[in-house]
Design a protein around this motif. Structure first.
Motif, PDB file in Angstrom:
ATOM      1  N   MET B   1       0.862  -1.210   0.000  1.00 61.03           N
ATOM      2  CA  MET B   1       0.000   0.000   0.000  1.00 61.03           C
ATOM      3  C   MET B   1       0.883   1.239   0.000  1.00 61.03           C
ATOM      4  N   ASP B   2       0.545   2.258  -0.817  1.00 54.38           N
ATOM      5  CA  ASP B   2       1.466   3.376  -0.917  1.00 54.38           C
ATOM      6  C   ASP B   2       1.352   4.283   0.301  1.00 54.38           C
ATOM      7  N   ARG B   3       2.416   5.127   0.457  1.00 55.07           N
ATOM      8  CA  ARG B   3       2.560   5.937   1.662  1.00 55.07           C
ATOM      9  C   ARG B   3       1.385   6.875   1.863  1.00 55.07           C
ATOM     10  N   ASN B   4       0.962   7.544   0.784  1.00 58.23           N
ATOM     11  CA  ASN B   4      -0.128   8.526   0.906  1.00 58.23           C
ATOM     12  C   ASN B   4      -1.405   7.875   1.421  1.00 58.23           C
ATOM     13  N   ARG B   5      -1.672   6.668   0.892  1.00 52.42           N
ATOM     14  CA  ARG B   5      -2.902   5.996   1.301  1.00 52.42           C
ATOM     15  C   ARG B   5      -2.812   5.577   2.771  1.00 52.42           C
ATOM     16  N   LEU B   6      -1.628   5.107   3.179  1.00 51.28           N
ATOM     17  CA  LEU B   6      -1.427   4.718   4.576  1.00 51.28           C
ATOM     18  C   LEU B   6      -1.603   5.927   5.495  1.00 51.28           C
ATOM     19  N   GLN B   7      -1.016   7.041   5.104  1.00 51.63           N
ATOM     20  CA  GLN B   7      -1.129   8.251   5.929  1.00 51.63           C
ATOM     21  C   GLN B   7      -2.575   8.716   6.018  1.00 51.63           C
ATOM     22  N   HIS B   8      -3.260   8.612   4.891  1.00 50.61           N
ATOM     23  CA  HIS B   8      -4.664   9.034   4.857  1.00 50.61           C
ATOM     24  C   HIS B   8      -5.513   8.157   5.774  1.00 50.61           C
ATOM     25  N   GLN B   9      -5.238   6.843   5.728  1.00 51.22           N
ATOM     26  CA  GLN B   9      -5.974   5.908   6.585  1.00 51.22           C
ATOM     27  C   GLN B   9      -5.723   6.197   8.062  1.00 51.22           C
ATOM     28  N   ALA B  10      -4.440   6.450   8.381  1.00 50.61           N
ATOM     29  CA  ALA B  10      -4.082   6.737   9.776  1.00 50.61           C
ATOM     30  C   ALA B  10      -4.760   8.016  10.247  1.00 50.61           C
ATOM     31  N   ALA B  11      -4.746   9.042   9.369  1.00 50.28           N
ATOM     32  CA  ALA B  11      -5.370  10.318   9.734  1.00 50.28           C
ATOM     33  C   ALA B  11      -6.873  10.158   9.936  1.00 50.28           C
ATOM     34  N   SER B  12      -7.481   9.358   9.102  1.00 51.53           N
ATOM     35  CA  SER B  12      -8.921   9.122   9.190  1.00 51.53           C
ATOM     36  C   SER B  12      -9.271   8.390  10.481  1.00 51.53           C
ATOM     37  N   MET B  13      -8.455   7.398  10.830  1.00 53.13           N
ATOM     38  CA  MET B  13      -8.664   6.636  12.070  1.00 53.13           C
ATOM     39  C   MET B  13      -8.506   7.563  13.272  1.00 53.13           C
ATOM     40  N   ARG B  14      -7.486   8.415  13.201  1.00 55.61           N
ATOM     41  CA  ARG B  14      -7.230   9.358  14.302  1.00 55.61           C
ATOM     42  C   ARG B  14      -8.421  10.288  14.493  1.00 55.61           C
ATOM     43  N   ARG B  15      -8.921  10.802  13.381  1.00 51.45           N
ATOM     44  CA  ARG B  15     -10.066  11.725  13.437  1.00 51.45           C
ATOM     45  C   ARG B  15     -11.274  11.036  14.072  1.00 51.45           C
ATOM     46  N   SER B  16     -11.485   9.795  13.718  1.00 52.00           N
ATOM     47  CA  SER B  16     -12.658   9.090  14.260  1.00 52.00           C
ATOM     48  C   SER B  16     -12.499   8.836  15.758  1.00 52.00           C
ATOM     49  N   LEU B  17     -11.265   8.612  16.220  1.00 53.39           N
ATOM     50  CA  LEU B  17     -11.031   8.415  17.657  1.00 53.39           C
ATOM     51  C   LEU B  17     -11.435   9.667  18.436  1.00 53.39           C
ATOM     52  N   PHE B  18     -11.198  10.827  17.866  1.00 55.79           N
ATOM     53  CA  PHE B  18     -11.588  12.073  18.529  1.00 55.79           C
ATOM     54  C   PHE B  18     -13.080  12.344  18.334  1.00 55.79           C
ATOM     55  N   ASP B  19     -13.560  12.163  17.118  1.00 59.82           N
ATOM     56  CA  ASP B  19     -14.974  12.457  16.825  1.00 59.82           C
ATOM     57  C   ASP B  19     -15.920  11.572  17.622  1.00 59.82           C
ATOM     58  N   GLN B  20     -15.520  10.329  17.845  1.00 61.47           N
ATOM     59  CA  GLN B  20     -16.376   9.389  18.572  1.00 61.47           C
ATOM     60  C   GLN B  20     -16.196   9.487  20.081  1.00 61.47           C
ATOM     61  N   GLY B  21     -15.327  10.392  20.516  1.00 64.15           N
ATOM     62  CA  GLY B  21     -15.202  10.655  21.964  1.00 64.15           C
ATOM     63  C   GLY B  21     -14.289   9.711  22.716  1.00 64.15           C
ATOM     64  N   TYR B  22     -13.487   8.924  22.000  1.00 61.88           N
ATOM     65  CA  TYR B  22     -12.569   8.022  22.713  1.00 61.88           C
ATOM     66  C   TYR B  22     -11.372   8.789  23.255  1.00 61.88           C
ATOM     67  N   LEU B  23     -10.935   9.798  22.489  1.00 55.46           N
ATOM     68  CA  LEU B  23      -9.753  10.571  22.875  1.00 55.46           C
ATOM     69  C   LEU B  23     -10.075  12.053  22.923  1.00 55.46           C
ATOM     70  N   ASP B  24      -9.275  12.789  23.733  1.00 51.05           N
ATOM     71  CA  ASP B  24      -9.373  14.245  23.680  1.00 51.05           C
ATOM     72  C   ASP B  24      -7.989  14.888  23.835  1.00 51.05           C
ATOM     73  N   GLU B  25      -7.975  16.158  24.146  1.00 48.65           N
ATOM     74  CA  GLU B  25      -6.794  17.029  24.060  1.00 48.65           C
ATOM     75  C   GLU B  25      -5.465  16.464  24.586  1.00 48.65           C
ATOM     76  N   PRO B  26      -5.422  15.856  25.773  1.00 51.07           N
ATOM     77  CA  PRO B  26      -4.124  15.381  26.271  1.00 51.07           C
ATOM     78  C   PRO B  26      -3.407  14.433  25.309  1.00 51.07           C
ATOM     79  N   PHE B  27      -4.157  13.702  24.498  1.00 54.26           N
ATOM     80  CA  PHE B  27      -3.513  12.801  23.535  1.00 54.26           C
ATOM     81  C   PHE B  27      -2.758  13.616  22.496  1.00 54.26           C
ATOM     82  N   ILE B  28      -3.297  14.759  22.130  1.00 53.13           N
ATOM     83  CA  ILE B  28      -2.616  15.640  21.169  1.00 53.13           C
ATOM     84  C   ILE B  28      -1.284  16.110  21.754  1.00 53.13           C
TER      85      ILE B  28
END
Lengths: 142, 146
Positions: B1-28
């Motif tokens: 899998m190419d780098r851009n797609r991997l980065q995009h997937q990771a960013a999307s997963m990260r966003r969902s962790l925050f949007d769904q309320g699993y994580l907040d500011e201290p993780f940043i």
């Protein structure tokens, strides 16, 4: 180097500050240690209030002590009182996950300069360092 | 899998962790501390959190199974768990720890047991999602170096 309004967060202005982190939780010790390193500091880290008091009795002094409240052997309230009774003039900042006003008030009355609820944030550390640097400037001018 | 797609997937997963309320500011803040000098800082902190959590969950389970229940001890353990959860930004787990402590304060054993099940569930889900997310981040980093 130009120092802007965030001089407190400049590594240059912080590098001579001595800091002690007192917390029984290894995760918090690692976190706070790294937070402070992010601001150019090199903290010493101990596991409970007694170790902090022992260091002071050995003649070691610190500009800043981050003191957890709940610890075995000697908790933060006891350690803060003991340090103040021994004449410690360090800035002592309480850090606690017990955030009720009465609990924080009790901790403050032990001799803290400030008390924050966990987790520490970069903004809190920035505030603390600004206060430290202001105090340092006042001492220099007097 | 190419780098851009991997980065995009990771960013999307990260966003969902925050949007769904699993994580907040201290993780940043944890992520901001990760640099070339500490390239695995987030993973190290999260691993410490897993170790801490396993110990505390075991202690709480033991305390809940004891008769009579020592609510002071229970509260102390959950206070520690809440402390480390909030410090890494585990928002959902932290919130449920607060609910547990309210039941503890009222010496409501049933409430404590129900709430503890929720704490364990929230923690297990968070741990799974974090493991997936951090693996994606590692894969993207390895792909970048290749």
């Amino acid at each position: 180097m130009v120092l802007g309004n965030d001089a407190s967060s400049s590594s240059l202005s912080n590098k001579n500050l001595s800091v002690l982190v007192v917390d029984d939780d290894p995760l918090i010790r690692m976190l706070h240690d790294n937070y402070l390193k992010h601001f150019g500091l090199k903290p010493l880290v101990v596991e409970n209030g007694k170790e902090a008091v022992d260091l002071f009795q050995l003649g070691t002094s610190f500009d800043l002590i981050l003191m957890d409240k709940e610890m075995p052997i000697m908790n933060g309230v006891e350690a803060t009182k003991a340090l103040r009774d021994m004449g410690a003039t360090s800035m002592i900042v309480g850090v606690t996950s017990r955030g009720s006003p009465s609990e924080m008030q009790a901790f403050m009355e032990a001799g803290l300069d400030f008390c924050f609820e966990k987790p520490l944030t970069f903004d809190m550390i920035d505030f603390i360092l600004k206060e430290l640097n202001v105090n340092d400037d006042d001492d220099t001018n007097n | 899998m190419d780098r851009n797609r991997l980065q995009h997937q990771a960013a999307s997963m990260r966003r969902s962790l925050f949007d769904q309320g699993y994580l907040d500011e201290p993780f940043i803040q944890l992520e901001e501390l990760q640099d070339d000098a500490s390239p695995n800082f987030v993973q190290e902190i999260v691993t410490l959190f897993y170790t801490d959590s396993a110990r505390l969950i075991q202690n709480i389970e033991h305390a809940l199974n004891s008769r009579p229940i020592d609510f002071d001890k229970l509260d102390d353990y959950m206070h520690q768990f809440k402390g480390s959860s909030s410090s890494i930004g585990a928002k959902m787990v932290t919130n449920e720890c607060t609910v547990f402590r309210e039941y503890c304060s009222a010496e409501n054993a049933e409430g404590c047991i129900r709430s503890f099940q929720q704490v364990k569930q929230d923690y297990a889900i968070l741990r799974r999602k974090l493991e997936v997310y951090l693996q994606m981040v590692r894969q993207a980093a390895v792909s970048q170096k290749a």
